[in-house]
Design a protein around this motif. Structure first.
Motif, PDB file in Angstrom:
ATOM      1  N   GLY A   1       0.730  -1.648   0.482  1.00 28.79           N
ATOM      2  CA  GLY A   1       0.138   0.007  -0.248  1.00 28.79           C
ATOM      3  C   GLY A   1       0.707   1.044  -0.068  1.00 28.79           C
ATOM      4  O   GLY A   1       1.759   1.655   0.137  1.00 28.79           O
ATOM      5  N   PRO A   2       0.368   2.470  -0.586  1.00 30.07           N
ATOM      6  CA  PRO A   2       1.498   3.679  -0.742  1.00 30.07           C
ATOM      7  C   PRO A   2       1.538   4.486   0.508  1.00 30.07           C
ATOM      8  O   PRO A   2       2.273   4.774   1.092  1.00 30.07           O
ATOM      9  CB  PRO A   2      -0.113   4.357  -1.745  1.00 30.07           C
ATOM     10  N   ASP A   3       0.891   4.212   1.656  1.00 31.30           N
ATOM     11  CA  ASP A   3       0.920   4.372   3.260  1.00 31.30           C
ATOM     12  C   ASP A   3       1.584   3.777   3.879  1.00 31.30           C
ATOM     13  O   ASP A   3       2.946   4.088   3.831  1.00 31.30           O
ATOM     14  CB  ASP A   3      -0.013   4.215   4.214  1.00 31.30           C
ATOM     15  N   ASP A   4       1.911   2.563   3.454  1.00 28.10           N
ATOM     16  CA  ASP A   4       2.830   1.271   3.679  1.00 28.10           C
ATOM     17  C   ASP A   4       4.694   2.021   2.836  1.00 28.10           C
ATOM     18  O   ASP A   4       5.328   2.063   4.009  1.00 28.10           O
ATOM     19  CB  ASP A   4       3.348  -0.184   3.522  1.00 28.10           C
ATOM     20  N   CYS A   5       4.618   2.279   1.912  1.00 29.09           N
ATOM     21  CA  CYS A   5       5.659   2.392   0.971  1.00 29.09           C
ATOM     22  C   CYS A   5       6.388   3.870   1.435  1.00 29.09           C
ATOM     23  O   CYS A   5       7.811   4.200   1.687  1.00 29.09           O
ATOM     24  CB  CYS A   5       5.133   3.200  -0.411  1.00 29.09           C
ATOM     25  N   ALA A   6       4.947   4.863   2.055  1.00 25.59           N
ATOM     26  CA  ALA A   6       5.596   6.348   2.600  1.00 25.59           C
ATOM     27  C   ALA A   6       6.160   6.341   3.857  1.00 25.59           C
ATOM     28  O   ALA A   6       7.644   6.436   3.832  1.00 25.59           O
ATOM     29  CB  ALA A   6       4.707   7.007   2.742  1.00 25.59           C
ATOM     30  N   LEU A   7       5.488   5.135   4.035  1.00 24.98           N
ATOM     31  CA  LEU A   7       6.095   5.214   5.954  1.00 24.98           C
ATOM     32  C   LEU A   7       7.605   4.504   5.321  1.00 24.98           C
ATOM     33  O   LEU A   7       8.640   5.376   6.697  1.00 24.98           O
ATOM     34  CB  LEU A   7       5.382   4.309   6.744  1.00 24.98           C
ATOM     35  N   THR A   8       8.197   3.669   4.785  1.00 21.73           N
ATOM     36  CA  THR A   8       9.401   3.222   5.151  1.00 21.73           C
ATOM     37  C   THR A   8      10.619   4.526   4.315  1.00 21.73           C
ATOM     38  O   THR A   8      11.027   3.905   4.309  1.00 21.73           O
ATOM     39  CB  THR A   8       9.298   2.104   4.259  1.00 21.73           C
ATOM     40  N   LEU A   9       9.498   4.466   3.368  1.00 21.31           N
ATOM     41  CA  LEU A   9      10.715   5.666   2.663  1.00 21.31           C
ATOM     42  C   LEU A   9      11.108   7.235   3.641  1.00 21.31           C
ATOM     43  O   LEU A   9      12.104   7.373   3.988  1.00 21.31           O
ATOM     44  CB  LEU A   9      10.207   6.414   1.058  1.00 21.31           C
ATOM     45  N   ARG A  10      10.016   7.136   4.271  1.00 18.88           N
ATOM     46  CA  ARG A  10      10.147   7.714   5.762  1.00 18.88           C
ATOM     47  C   ARG A  10      11.612   7.873   6.594  1.00 18.88           C
ATOM     48  O   ARG A  10      12.226   8.449   7.102  1.00 18.88           O
ATOM     49  CB  ARG A  10       9.190   8.583   6.717  1.00 18.88           C
ATOM     50  N   GLY A  11      11.209   6.368   6.976  1.00 18.64           N
ATOM     51  CA  GLY A  11      12.508   5.688   8.142  1.00 18.64           C
ATOM     52  C   GLY A  11      13.651   5.433   7.166  1.00 18.64           C
ATOM     53  O   GLY A  11      14.228   5.515   8.669  1.00 18.64           O
ATOM     54  N   ILE A  12      13.462   5.696   6.001  1.00 15.13           N
ATOM     55  CA  ILE A  12      14.732   5.253   5.252  1.00 15.13           C
ATOM     56  C   ILE A  12      15.639   6.266   5.733  1.00 15.13           C
ATOM     57  O   ILE A  12      17.150   6.476   5.397  1.00 15.13           O
ATOM     58  CB  ILE A  12      15.501   4.891   4.159  1.00 15.13           C
ATOM     59  N   ARG A  13      15.478   7.605   5.558  1.00 14.69           N
ATOM     60  CA  ARG A  13      16.137   8.836   6.048  1.00 14.69           C
ATOM     61  C   ARG A  13      16.654   9.214   7.475  1.00 14.69           C
ATOM     62  O   ARG A  13      17.408  10.087   7.592  1.00 14.69           O
ATOM     63  CB  ARG A  13      14.838  10.270   5.761  1.00 14.69           C
ATOM     64  N   THR A  14      15.813   7.969   8.283  1.00 14.62           N
ATOM     65  CA  THR A  14      16.656   9.114   9.005  1.00 14.62           C
ATOM     66  C   THR A  14      17.831   6.506   9.573  1.00 14.62           C
ATOM     67  O   THR A  14      18.162   6.890  11.097  1.00 14.62           O
ATOM     68  CB  THR A  14      15.863   8.853  10.588  1.00 14.62           C
TER      69      THR A  14
END
Ligand SMILES: *Cc1c(COP(=O)(O)O)cnc(C)c1O
Length: 408
Positions: free
Chosen positions: A257-270
């Motif tokens: 799902g797009p929300d799961d992808c968004a959370l994971t992309l955000r996680g990668i930043r930190t």
């Protein structure tokens, strides 16, 4: 290695990764147009086209991040795939709805009825369960190699029908670091592919540089990083494997799902900054545990007491914050379980890679076909999160102090 050098060795790769993690798969402003730092979350199933011909043309581009239908991927999924491919040094990445789905996908793509899969005895338990319960029903034979097997032993275990060698480095629960270049030599010598579950080593182990053909990630762990989503990824090193993998993903409806992808992309930043801190805290705790009389062995890849430590030293640029502890054999399972129940700073629960510390017994409920370090005494697994290290050590100290009290 003195302690400061050890702290440097476990965190070096995370510092090296920090700038990439901030910049990877992001938009750059073009001309006079502004862009959000983070791409918007686009939800969708149906994609509309101006003509049938345009729709057919899109379908032919299914290997190239084309928008076709929501179940084949959305813009954020493709964005996350680019980020993971860059971090893993892969040609292409396919997102899967969970880490376990990511383990399943290449087995479906690269094995046939009648073929043989050689698996490390210390692969993630549910991967082994999938092989035993599902792959066998479809005529795939599976056998297990001891995680410390020699090159000669492995060659003997390969057959003409061996299509895949699957390993995980370090292994689940028992933490044997694998000699990936050697495994790749054996696999390629038999015309087989080497699949590596690289969940522990994301960013600090480059699977394709060491000879792997396919790399699996449970992005649920460190990349998502906040225990709030379940997602996975499979990466490949060449175009032919990409076509097979991508077709299998489409045929079996693998999507996140797009929300799961968004959370994971955000996680990668930190991810690197969390991991720089967590890896240092974990090695502090691991070294402290090693000094305790109740502990017989600490299974942390950066310590010489961990099987395969020399491969970690040779091939990894850092360590994550998940490791194992073997208690002295005079302690019983019941004593260890009471000790775990007495901890206040460590959550009890499945998974790892979030910001919180966790603990789980690993003696019971794991399947091994070969001898294992985890059979030497009661064992548990620790995941170190972002809490203050001294608070974690104080909690473990009270737990270990209480270990011998009461009957076992
Ligand atoms: C957790 C884990 C998985 C599965 O990930 P889920 O997202 O929980 O399905 C696969 N491989 C390894 C090594 C893991 O630790």
């Amino acid at each position: 290695m003195d302690h400061e050098n050890l702290r440097h060795a476990v965190s070096r790769g995370w510092r090296e990764m920090a700038s990439l993690a901030v910049r990877v798969a992001r938009d750059v402003p073009q001309g006079g147009q502004g862009v959000f730092v983070n791409p918007p979350v686009a939800r969708g199933s149906t994609v509309l086209f101006s003509s049938l011909e345009a729709m057919e043309e899109a379908g032919r581009k299914r290997y190239d991040d084309e928008l076709i239908y929501g179940a084949m991927g959305t813009p954020l999924q493709y964005r996350l795939e680019q980020a993971i491919a860059t971090i893993e040094g892969a040609a292409h990445t396919q997102i899967a709805p969970s880490g376990l789905a990511a383990c399943m996908l290449p087995l479906l793509a690269f094995l046939d009825a009648g073929s043989h899969c050689l698996m490390s005895d210390s692969v993630y338990g549910p991967t082994r369960r999938f092989a035993e319960k599902v792959l066998r029903r479809f005529g795939v034979d599976i056998s297990y190699f001891p995680p410390c097997a020699s090159e000669e032993d492995l060659r003997r275990m390969c057959r003409a029908e061996t299509g895949v060698i699957l390993t995980e480095s370090p292994g689940s629960h028992s933490f044997e670091v694998q000699d990936i270049p050697m495994l790749a030599r054996v696999a390629h010598g038999h015309g087989a592919r080497l699949i590596v579950d690289n969940t522990w080593g994301i960013g600090i182990f480059q699977p394709f540089r060491h000879g792997a053909d396919i790399s699996i990630q449970a992005l649920t762990k460190y990349p998502a990083g906040h225990a709030d989503t379940v997602i996975g990824a499979v990466s490949v090193g060449n175009e032919a494997d990409w076509r097979l993998l991508r077709d299998t993903a489409i045929q079996s409806g693998q999507v996140a799902g797009p929300d799961d992808c968004a959370l994971t992309l955000r996680g990668i930043r930190t991810l690197p900054v969390r991991q720089e801190r967590q890896s240092q805290s974990a090695i502090d705790v691991a070294v402290w545990l090693q000094s305790r009389p109740e502990v017989s062995r600490v299974l942390h890849p950066a310590l010489p007491s961990c099987p395969g430590h020399t491969f970690w030293k040779r091939d990894f640029s850092g360590a994550s914050s998940l490791f194992g502890v073997v208690l002295r054999p005079e302690f019983t399972l019941a004593q260890m379980e009471r000790m775990i129940d007495s901890l206040r700073m460590f959550g009890i629960g499945a998974s790892w890679g979030g910001y919180e510390s966790l603990v789980l017994p690993t003696t019971r409920g794991i399947t091994r076909s070969c001898d294992s370090v985890t059979q030497a005494g009661p064992t548990f697994r620790i995941h170190i999160g972002l809490e203050e290290t001294q608070d974690l050590i104080a909690d473990l100290a009270q737990g270990l102090d209480g270990l011998a009290k009461g009957e076992g």
